[in-house]
Design a protein around this motif. Structure first.
Motif, short mmCIF file in Angstrom:
data_model
loop_
_atom_site.label_atom_id
_atom_site.label_comp_id
_atom_site.label_asym_id
_atom_site.label_seq_id
_atom_site.Cartn_x
_atom_site.Cartn_y
_atom_site.Cartn_z
N ALA A 23 0.83 -1.21 0.00
CA ALA A 23 0.00 0.00 0.00
C ALA A 23 0.86 1.26 0.00
O ALA A 23 0.47 2.27 -0.60
CB ALA A 23 -0.93 0.00 1.20
N HIS A 24 2.02 1.21 0.65
CA HIS A 24 2.92 2.37 0.60
C HIS A 24 3.34 2.66 -0.85
O HIS A 24 3.46 3.82 -1.25
CB HIS A 24 4.16 2.12 1.45
N VAL A 25 3.59 1.60 -1.60
CA VAL A 25 3.96 1.78 -3.01
C VAL A 25 2.82 2.45 -3.76
O VAL A 25 3.03 3.38 -4.55
CB VAL A 25 4.32 0.42 -3.66
N ILE A 26 1.59 1.99 -3.51
CA ILE A 26 0.42 2.60 -4.13
C ILE A 26 0.31 4.07 -3.73
O ILE A 26 0.09 4.96 -4.57
CB ILE A 26 -0.85 1.83 -3.74
N ASP A 27 0.47 4.36 -2.44
CA ASP A 27 0.31 5.72 -1.94
C ASP A 27 1.34 6.68 -2.55
O ASP A 27 1.06 7.87 -2.74
CB ASP A 27 0.44 5.75 -0.42
N CYS A 28 2.53 6.16 -2.82
CA CYS A 28 3.61 7.00 -3.34
C CYS A 28 3.64 7.06 -4.86
O CYS A 28 4.48 7.77 -5.44
CB CYS A 28 4.96 6.50 -2.83
N THR A 44 9.23 -9.93 1.66
CA THR A 44 9.92 -8.74 1.16
C THR A 44 9.10 -8.21 -0.01
O THR A 44 8.54 -8.98 -0.78
CB THR A 44 11.35 -9.05 0.69
N VAL A 45 9.04 -6.90 -0.12
CA VAL A 45 8.35 -6.27 -1.24
C VAL A 45 9.41 -5.66 -2.15
O VAL A 45 10.19 -4.80 -1.73
CB VAL A 45 7.36 -5.19 -0.77
N LEU A 46 9.46 -6.13 -3.38
CA LEU A 46 10.41 -5.64 -4.37
C LEU A 46 9.68 -4.72 -5.34
O LEU A 46 8.63 -5.08 -5.88
CB LEU A 46 11.03 -6.83 -5.11
N VAL A 47 10.22 -3.52 -5.52
CA VAL A 47 9.59 -2.49 -6.35
C VAL A 47 10.52 -2.18 -7.52
O VAL A 47 11.74 -2.07 -7.35
CB VAL A 47 9.34 -1.19 -5.54
N ALA A 48 9.95 -2.06 -8.72
CA ALA A 48 10.76 -1.84 -9.92
C ALA A 48 10.07 -0.86 -10.84
O ALA A 48 8.83 -0.79 -10.92
CB ALA A 48 10.97 -3.17 -10.65
N SER A 49 10.88 -0.07 -11.55
CA SER A 49 10.33 0.91 -12.48
C SER A 49 11.41 1.31 -13.48
O SER A 49 12.60 1.05 -13.29
CB SER A 49 9.83 2.15 -11.72
N ARG A 50 10.97 1.96 -14.56
CA ARG A 50 11.91 2.54 -15.51
C ARG A 50 12.18 4.00 -15.21
O ARG A 50 12.94 4.65 -15.91
CB ARG A 50 11.38 2.35 -16.94
N ARG A 51 11.53 4.55 -14.20
CA ARG A 51 11.78 5.92 -13.78
C ARG A 51 12.23 5.90 -12.32
O ARG A 51 12.01 4.93 -11.60
CB ARG A 51 10.52 6.76 -13.90
N PRO A 52 12.89 6.98 -11.85
CA PRO A 52 13.33 7.00 -10.44
C PRO A 52 12.17 6.81 -9.48
O PRO A 52 11.09 7.38 -9.67
CB PRO A 52 13.96 8.39 -10.30
N LEU A 53 12.40 6.01 -8.47
CA LEU A 53 11.39 5.76 -7.44
C LEU A 53 11.58 6.75 -6.29
O LEU A 53 12.71 7.14 -5.97
CB LEU A 53 11.53 4.33 -6.92
N ASP A 54 10.49 7.13 -5.67
CA ASP A 54 10.56 8.04 -4.52
C ASP A 54 10.88 7.21 -3.28
O ASP A 54 10.02 6.95 -2.44
CB ASP A 54 9.24 8.80 -4.37
N THR A 55 12.13 6.80 -3.18
CA THR A 55 12.53 5.92 -2.08
C THR A 55 12.47 6.64 -0.73
O THR A 55 12.25 5.99 0.30
CB THR A 55 13.94 5.36 -2.32
N ALA A 56 12.67 7.95 -0.72
CA ALA A 56 12.59 8.69 0.55
C ALA A 56 11.18 8.62 1.12
O ALA A 56 10.98 8.40 2.32
CB ALA A 56 13.02 10.13 0.34
N LEU A 83 8.91 6.32 0.42
CA LEU A 83 8.67 4.94 0.82
C LEU A 83 9.32 4.65 2.18
O LEU A 83 8.72 4.00 3.04
CB LEU A 83 9.24 3.99 -0.23
N ALA A 84 10.53 5.14 2.37
CA ALA A 84 11.24 4.88 3.61
C ALA A 84 10.53 5.53 4.80
O ALA A 84 10.46 4.93 5.88
CB ALA A 84 12.67 5.40 3.51
N ARG A 85 10.01 6.73 4.62
CA ARG A 85 9.29 7.39 5.71
C ARG A 85 8.05 6.60 6.12
O ARG A 85 7.78 6.40 7.31
CB ARG A 85 8.89 8.81 5.30
N ARG A 86 7.31 6.14 5.14
CA ARG A 86 6.09 5.38 5.44
C ARG A 86 6.42 4.04 6.07
O ARG A 86 5.77 3.61 7.03
CB ARG A 86 5.27 5.19 4.16
#
Length: 287
Positions: A64-69, A226-238, A240-243
């Motif tokens: 859900a954090h991935v969805i939210d971001c 573990t949740v693995l996230v992948a994309s062709r554009r930069p991910l907002d890891t900051a 995701l990390a906060r959430r």
């Protein structure tokens, strides 16, 4: 996301044979219309019909954090879910991003029937359910059709082999738009041979990767999700990390050099050599 009272099932356990084994719907006595779905006693989904924003499982909150971001708050998205269960995340998206178009692909037809009967979704939810194999459905789908592709597919307690290869990852990338995001729930433990192979596999297709997991899992102290996230554009890891850090059971986000070190010299998986994910040890995911 609120059904009429006439459609509410009685709060008593339901046991049903499904394609994947024995399914049980167990009422949560602390929440009036909340249900736990297990298959062969392994927890599969938790749904609160009154509050679909409530996510009980830790790994589901991380998805859900991935969805939210993925986009601004409330922005409708086109989301495809591989693996249905009790439709926890589709219900969450419908509640948090009204107007989203969602497709859910689940191979277990008997499980779909049980969920439709006992935990129905509203007609105006924007959720369409397909009884099909995830890989075959993906291969027949059009290019660039989805904003988000979420995979949570387990055959019993393992991820099927045909959903772990480079060829599968290419199909996932094809159906996503240029800014699309792929997120997958995996389970592994030290020495992380399966997780490392999946990092190498997705890296052949997606230049941006991130991993969300509890520190105890990442340190190899226990088997876990573990949740693995992948994309062709930069991910907002900051973000995701906060959430992830704010959860009741905090998780950590790895990306960049740290994630490349974790992958090590693992080789990408091809269809010809694909195997299912490892079986969890006894009691790893008990209710």
């Amino acid at each position: 996301m609120h059904e009429e009272p006439a459609s509410v099932p009685e709060p008593v356990p339901v046991v049903r044979a499904v394609d994947g084994g024995t399914a049980r719907l167990l009422p949560d006595l602390d929440r009036a219309r909340a249900w736990l779905l297990t298959v062969d006693d392994a927890p599969q989904s938790y749904v609160d019909l009154d509050e679909p924003r409530h996510l009980e499982f830790e790994y589901v909150r991380r998805l859900a954090h991935v969805i939210d971001c993925a986009a601004d708050e409330g922005t409708p998205l086109t989301v495809w879910h591989l693996g249905g269960g009790a439709l926890t995340l589709p219900r969450y998206v419908a509640a948090t991003r009204p107007g989203s178009a969602q497709h859910v692909v689940e191979a277990d037809g008997a499980l779909l029937a049980l969920v439709a009967e006992r935990l129905p979704i509203p007609d105006d939810s924007g959720i369409t359910v397909h009884g099909a194999d995830a890989r075959r459905w993906l291969e027949a789908a059009p290019d660039g059709a989805a904003d988000l592709l979420i995979a949570d597919v387990f055959g019993g307690s393992t991820v099927p082999a045909h959903l772990t290869s480079v060829e599968y990852a290419r199909q996932a990338a094809r159906v996503l738009g240029a800014d699309g995001i792929y997120a997958v729930n995996l389970a592994d433990g030290a020495p992380f041979g399966f997780l490392r192979s999946q990092l190498a596999t997705l890296a052949t297709v997606f230049p941006e990767l991130a991993l969300i997991a509890e520190p105890s899992v990442l340190r190899g102290r226990r088997f876990g999700n573990t949740v693995l996230v992948a994309s062709r554009r930069p991910l907002d890891t900051a973000a995701l990390a906060r959430r992830a850090a704010a959860d009741a059971f905090p998780a950590r986000v790895e990306h960049g050099p740290a994630l490349r070190r974790r992958a090590g010299r693992a080789a990408p998986v091809r269809d010809s050599g694909a195997v299912p994910s490892p079986r969890p040890p006894d009691g790893a995911f008990s209710v």
